[in-house]
Design a protein around this motif. Structure first.
Motif, PDB file in Angstrom:
ATOM      1  N   ARG A 135       0.819  -1.219   0.000  1.00  0.00           N
ATOM      2  CA  ARG A 135       0.000   0.000   0.000  1.00  0.00           C
ATOM      3  C   ARG A 135       0.852   1.268   0.000  1.00  0.00           C
ATOM      4  O   ARG A 135       0.449   2.302   0.538  1.00  0.00           O
ATOM      5  N   LYS A 136       2.015   1.178  -0.615  1.00  0.00           N
ATOM      6  CA  LYS A 136       2.858   2.369  -0.756  1.00  0.00           C
ATOM      7  C   LYS A 136       2.380   3.240  -1.902  1.00  0.00           C
ATOM      8  O   LYS A 136       2.625   4.450  -1.921  1.00  0.00           O
ATOM      9  N   ILE A 137       1.717   2.621  -2.891  1.00  0.00           N
ATOM     10  CA  ILE A 137       1.107   3.352  -3.997  1.00  0.00           C
ATOM     11  C   ILE A 137      -0.244   2.711  -4.307  1.00  0.00           C
ATOM     12  O   ILE A 137      -0.425   1.509  -4.088  1.00  0.00           O
ATOM     13  N   ALA A 161       7.290   8.208  -6.761  1.00  0.00           N
ATOM     14  CA  ALA A 161       5.875   8.067  -6.413  1.00  0.00           C
ATOM     15  C   ALA A 161       5.713   7.690  -4.944  1.00  0.00           C
ATOM     16  O   ALA A 161       4.826   8.195  -4.251  1.00  0.00           O
ATOM     17  N   ILE A 162       6.555   6.779  -4.463  1.00  0.00           N
ATOM     18  CA  ILE A 162       6.478   6.348  -3.063  1.00  0.00           C
ATOM     19  C   ILE A 162       6.854   7.487  -2.128  1.00  0.00           C
ATOM     20  O   ILE A 162       6.194   7.732  -1.112  1.00  0.00           O
ATOM     21  N   GLU A 163       7.899   8.222  -2.472  1.00  0.00           N
ATOM     22  CA  GLU A 163       8.386   9.295  -1.604  1.00  0.00           C
ATOM     23  C   GLU A 163       7.416  10.472  -1.536  1.00  0.00           C
ATOM     24  O   GLU A 163       7.295  11.122  -0.489  1.00  0.00           O
ATOM     25  N   ASN A 164       6.720  10.751  -2.644  1.00  0.00           N
ATOM     26  CA  ASN A 164       5.894  11.955  -2.712  1.00  0.00           C
ATOM     27  C   ASN A 164       4.397  11.690  -2.656  1.00  0.00           C
ATOM     28  O   ASN A 164       3.607  12.630  -2.644  1.00  0.00           O
ATOM     29  N   GLY A 165       3.997  10.417  -2.639  1.00  0.00           N
ATOM     30  CA  GLY A 165       2.578  10.103  -2.534  1.00  0.00           C
ATOM     31  C   GLY A 165       1.746  10.664  -3.669  1.00  0.00           C
ATOM     32  O   GLY A 165       0.684  11.251  -3.439  1.00  0.00           O
ATOM     33  N   THR A 167      -0.579  11.059  -7.191  1.00  0.00           N
ATOM     34  CA  THR A 167      -1.819  10.476  -7.685  1.00  0.00           C
ATOM     35  C   THR A 167      -1.618   9.931  -9.100  1.00  0.00           C
ATOM     36  O   THR A 167      -0.587  10.151  -9.731  1.00  0.00           O
ATOM     37  N   SER A 207       1.948  16.013  -6.666  1.00  0.00           N
ATOM     38  CA  SER A 207       0.567  16.182  -6.212  1.00  0.00           C
ATOM     39  C   SER A 207       0.461  17.354  -5.251  1.00  0.00           C
ATOM     40  O   SER A 207       1.302  17.534  -4.368  1.00  0.00           O
ATOM     41  N   ASP A 209      -0.765  19.176  -2.043  1.00  0.00           N
ATOM     42  CA  ASP A 209      -1.123  18.669  -0.722  1.00  0.00           C
ATOM     43  C   ASP A 209      -2.571  18.973  -0.358  1.00  0.00           C
ATOM     44  O   ASP A 209      -3.154  18.300   0.492  1.00  0.00           O
ATOM     45  N   HIS A 212      -4.831  17.582  -4.161  1.00  0.00           N
ATOM     46  CA  HIS A 212      -4.323  16.305  -4.674  1.00  0.00           C
ATOM     47  C   HIS A 212      -4.252  16.255  -6.195  1.00  0.00           C
ATOM     48  O   HIS A 212      -4.068  15.191  -6.773  1.00  0.00           O
TER      49      HIS A 212
END
Length: 225
Positions: A135-137, A161-165, A167, A207, A209, A212
């Motif tokens: 569930r990291k992405i 993508a994992i570091e910055n969350g 979309t 993304s 904050d 999103h």
């Protein structure tokens, strides 16, 4: 079909059984003089954790296909089941027992499109599969990211993508930007007017904050407060 079971959930279930008892019997089937659990694996682990050696069971005669379907249905009702585990459940019914995507859709109550998408997740690179499972992405991010055919590029963007969350919309812009760069590099004859201006900074999408949505970092001000 489950890749992992949360120990905290088993502990909570064990505490509940200790206080209220086993409210729902395990479902088992006879196999070679013993019994195989069809439904209730987590309940079994919880009972074992508190030292219970006997438990109520519902004994059911079931073949391999019926057992796999019952397990699939039980797992699909679990809120913590990951998209990868869901894909594995559908894949087992499709590959091991020859059920069509349409048949799986009818038996599970899921749409044909959803069943196929979850099965196709298993074809993604292993690193992407692991990130989705943990569930990291979101799985939609993994699907979009893998539209890039180059694995090293995928792994690079996966880390971002994992570091910055980010979309799915942001990743779609990353993919488009990469493909545009590849097309420009492959061009052997380019009109002078169509060449990119070296003085114009290249967009960097992440993304927002708040909303999103996808934003270009070059066009926003970041105020530390």
């Amino acid at each position: 079909m489950r890749l992992s079971i949360d120990p905290a959930y088993v502990r909570e279930l064990a505490d509940s059984i200790r206080v209220q008892g086993l409210l729902q019997p395990l479902v088992v089937r006879p196999v070679n003089g013993r019994y195989e659990i069809i439904a209730g694996h987590c309940r079994y682990l919880a009972l074992s954790a508190i030292g219970v050696t006997h438990a109520d069971c519902h004994v059911k005669e079931a073949n391999d296909e019926e057992t796999a379907l019952a397990r699939c249905m039980e797992n699909l009702q679990r809120a913590d089941m990951t998209p990868i585990e869901e894909g594995r459940a559908y894949s087992a019914l499709h590959d091991r027992f020859g059920l069509s995507i349409e048949s799986i859709s009818k038996k599970t109550g899921k749409t044909v499109t959803l069943v196929k998408r979850k099965i196709d997740l298993l074809k993604l690179p292993e690193a992407v599969i692991q990130a989705i499972h943990e569930r990291k992405i979101p799985y939609s991010v993994g699907e979009t990211l893998c539209q890039i055919p180059d694995l090293n590029t995928v792994l690079y963007y996966l880390e971002l993508a994992i570091e910055n969350g980010v979309t799915r919309d942001v990743v779609a812009l990353w993919v488009k930007d990469w493909k545009d760069t590849q097309r420009q590099a492959a061009s052997t004859c380019v009109e002078i007017g169509s060449l990119p201006n070296p003085m114009v900074s290249k967009p960097i999408y992440l993304s927002c904050d708040s909303c999103h949505g996808a934003v270009d970092l070059n066009n926003i001000k970041r105020i530390m407060m």
